[in-house]
Design an enzyme around this catalytic site. Structure first.
Site, PDB file in Angstrom:
ATOM      1  N   GLU A  89       0.840  -1.185   0.000  1.00 43.85           N
ATOM      2  CA  GLU A  89       0.000   0.000   0.000  1.00 43.85           C
ATOM      3  C   GLU A  89       0.889   1.254   0.000  1.00 43.85           C
ATOM      4  O   GLU A  89       1.910   1.294   0.678  1.00 43.85           O
ATOM      5  CB  GLU A  89      -0.851  -0.064   1.279  1.00 43.85           C
ATOM      6  N   LEU A  91       1.474   4.902   1.219  1.00 44.61           N
ATOM      7  CA  LEU A  91       1.034   5.827   2.266  1.00 44.61           C
ATOM      8  C   LEU A  91       1.783   7.143   2.096  1.00 44.61           C
ATOM      9  O   LEU A  91       2.994   7.149   1.927  1.00 44.61           O
ATOM     10  CB  LEU A  91       1.337   5.250   3.653  1.00 44.61           C
ATOM     11  N   ASP A 217      14.145  -3.165  13.465  1.00 43.54           N
ATOM     12  CA  ASP A 217      15.111  -2.225  12.869  1.00 43.54           C
ATOM     13  C   ASP A 217      14.557  -0.808  13.001  1.00 43.54           C
ATOM     14  O   ASP A 217      14.402  -0.086  12.021  1.00 43.54           O
ATOM     15  CB  ASP A 217      15.343  -2.594  11.396  1.00 43.54           C
TER      16      ASP A 217
END
Length: 309
Positions: A89, A91, A217
């Site tokens: 997706e 964003l 991370d």
């Protein structure tokens, strides 16, 4: 490449928008499709599929908790000449700013999620068998992850283990130092490590560690926000010690003090936190030495010496 994307995403429209960007590891590009905007990461290395599959599994695991927002993963696609693409997706993100404290709370909740599942299970007196169809999250009682993940481009073994110090020594520090040995044969690193290895278990004497789902991370380049709240991405997830997450977050700047105070209001610092934080920083320094070269050798050896004091 765009032809493959069209086929795989079953879209008649595929129009690149924005400039193509890239981190140190992969290139990225946004596309308009029939089903809205997607973001595509491209990597030509032979191990790209493995890397992207680990990232996809990490995003899915975080998403399943419903605690902190991540981009919805869509598909990993092989490239004909080797390498792979990862579609997710799109964003529209900006720098984390307004929602720093909110993210601190959400990361703490993410870290507490598995522990709470365990408590719920004990309360219910292990009433398993609510019908095979129930898709509720399962409590995880070991350290590791169901698939390999990559921190940067280095694959990490996540074989399940019941003891955290053993997992961390073997699959994180030793694995990274084996690469240093192979590439540099650094005698000083080897000697310091042989002493330090023996001292690590005692840093965990009085701490109870419940496996926590980690982003893995969490540096400033992997967090952002939009108008509705914080977003995290590029994870290398596994079930580990919650404190591991905070080392890289504190190392390279980018997180305000309100992120940490919001986090610690939910998960207070346990005795011995500062020393273990250095130990977790050590992993990140060695990982950076492996990725970016000997510029990180000095910091690595320094931290090792401090930990031996």
């Amino acid at each position: 490449m765009e032809k493959i994307l069209k086929t795989e995403l079953k879209t008649s429209v595929l129009k690149a928008f924005g400039s193509s960007g890239g981190g140190y590891i992969s290139q990225g590009q946004g596309y308009e499709t029939d089903n809205g905007r997607v973001f595509v990461k491209i990597n030509h290395k032979p191990q790209a599929r493995k890397m992207f599959e680990g990232e996809m599994a990490s995003l899915e695991a975080i998403q399943k908790t419903n605690i902190v927002r991540v981009p919805q993963p869509i598909k990993v696609i092989d490239l004909p000449g080797g390498g792979a693409m990862f579609v997710m997706e799109y964003l529209k993100m900006k720098h984390l700013n307004k929602y720093s404290a909110k993210l601190g709370e959400q990361i703490a909740d993410l870290h507490l999620y598995n522990q709470k599942l365990g408590e719920k299970l004990r309360k219910e007196g292990n009433t398993i068998g609510k019908g095979a169809g129930h898709s509720e999250s399962q409590y995880v009682d070991k350290f590791g992850f169901h698939t390999a993940t990559c921190c940067g481009y280095i694959p990490q073994v996540n074989e399940w283990q019941s003891d955290w110090p053993s997992f961390f020594i073997r699959h994180r520090l030793q694995a990274q130092l084996d690469l240093i040995e192979k590439d540099y044969g650094d005698r000083e690193a080897r000697e310091l490590w042989s002493q330090l290895k023996l001292k690590i278990p005692e840093m965990f004497c009085d701490v109870e560690i419940v496996p926590a789902l980690l982003h893995g991370d969490l540096w400033a380049g992997n967090v952002a926000e939009d108008d509705s709240g914080p977003i995290i991405f590029d994870p290398a997830s596994f079930y580990g010690h919650s404190e591991f997450e905070l080392a890289i977050a504190g190392m390279f700047g980018g997180f305000s003090s309100c992120f940490f105070s919001a986090y610690h209001s939910k998960i207070p610092k346990a005795p011995g936190f500062e020393k273990r934080n250095k130990l977790y920083q050590l992993f990140n320094y060695i990982n950076h030495w492996n990725h970016f070269g000997t510029g990180y050798r000095g910091s690595t050896l320094n931290v090792m010496r401090k930990l031996l004091k």
